[in-house]
Design a protein around this motif. Structure first.
Motif, PDB file in Angstrom:
ATOM      1  N   THR A   1      -4.967  -9.469  26.828  1.00  0.00           N
ATOM      2  CA  THR A   1      -4.059 -10.578  26.539  1.00  0.00           C
ATOM      3  C   THR A   1      -4.230 -10.952  25.078  1.00  0.00           C
ATOM      4  O   THR A   1      -5.353 -11.187  24.624  1.00  0.00           O
TER       5      THR A   1
ATOM      6  N   VAL B   1      -9.271 -11.435  26.112  1.00  0.00           N
ATOM      7  CA  VAL B   1      -8.303 -12.360  25.530  1.00  0.00           C
ATOM      8  C   VAL B   1      -8.638 -12.430  24.045  1.00  0.00           C
ATOM      9  O   VAL B   1      -9.743 -12.818  23.670  1.00  0.00           O
TER      10      VAL B   1
ATOM     11  N   ASN C   1     -11.873  -7.970  30.962  1.00  0.00           N
ATOM     12  CA  ASN C   1     -10.703  -8.822  30.770  1.00  0.00           C
ATOM     13  C   ASN C   1     -10.805  -9.436  29.378  1.00  0.00           C
ATOM     14  O   ASN C   1     -11.647 -10.290  29.129  1.00  0.00           O
TER      15      ASN C   1
ATOM     16  N   LYS D   1      -3.366 -13.797  22.387  1.00  0.00           N
ATOM     17  CA  LYS D   1      -2.900 -15.170  22.249  1.00  0.00           C
ATOM     18  C   LYS D   1      -1.796 -15.216  21.204  1.00  0.00           C
ATOM     19  O   LYS D   1      -1.876 -14.555  20.172  1.00  0.00           O
TER      20      LYS D   1
END
Length: 141
Positions: free
Chosen positions: A137, A100, A98, A139
């Motif tokens: 993801t 980010v 995962n 930002k």
């Protein structure tokens, strides 16, 4: 580039009631405890092979992604990668990364593309014989 790295595992006793220690060549792990309880149960201080694989995979992937971003003239402010290793019926069946990322001036599509390439070419990804899922993801600045 070619290099080798070394580590040592020492185990004493039976599989369920025994215990062991892990030492890495760099000594960052220095007789770090591991046991049946640290691997298959919670509550005892120590590590386990699956969390070490997760840490190695997350670290390798983040570094690989950083290099690939640099090749396209991007530099990450931060890449935060969580790795979840799933163990079922005596096998690692899946690893989920995962990600980010905070990368100035990159769009989400380009970031996804480079991240997925990093997953494929990461040396740890290549050595693992399991499904590897990637969640990305970016930002917003």
């Amino acid at each position: 580039m070619k290099f080798t790295r070394k580590a040592n595992a020492e185990w004493k006793g039976s599989g369920k009631d025994g215990h062991g220690s892990l030492t890495s060549g760099s000594k960052i792990l220095d007789k770090t405890a591991y046991s049946f309880h640290t691997r298959f149960e919670d509550g005892e201080k120590g590590t386990n092979p699956e969390e070490l694989i997760g840490a190695a995979h997350a670290g390798c992937f983040a570094m690989q992604l950083s290099f690939l971003l640099n090749e396209d003239n991007f530099t990450a402010t931060s890449l935060d990668v969580d790795s979840t290793v799933t163990f079922e019926d005596g096998a690692i069946t899946k690893i989920t990364l995962n990600l980010v990322g905070d990368v100035p001036e990159i769009d989400a599509e380009k970031f996804q593309q480079i991240a997925h390439k990093a997953k494929e070419v990461c040396p740890i990804s290549k050595v693992l014989n399991t499904a590897i899922e990637l969640k990305v993801t970016l930002k917003k600045a």
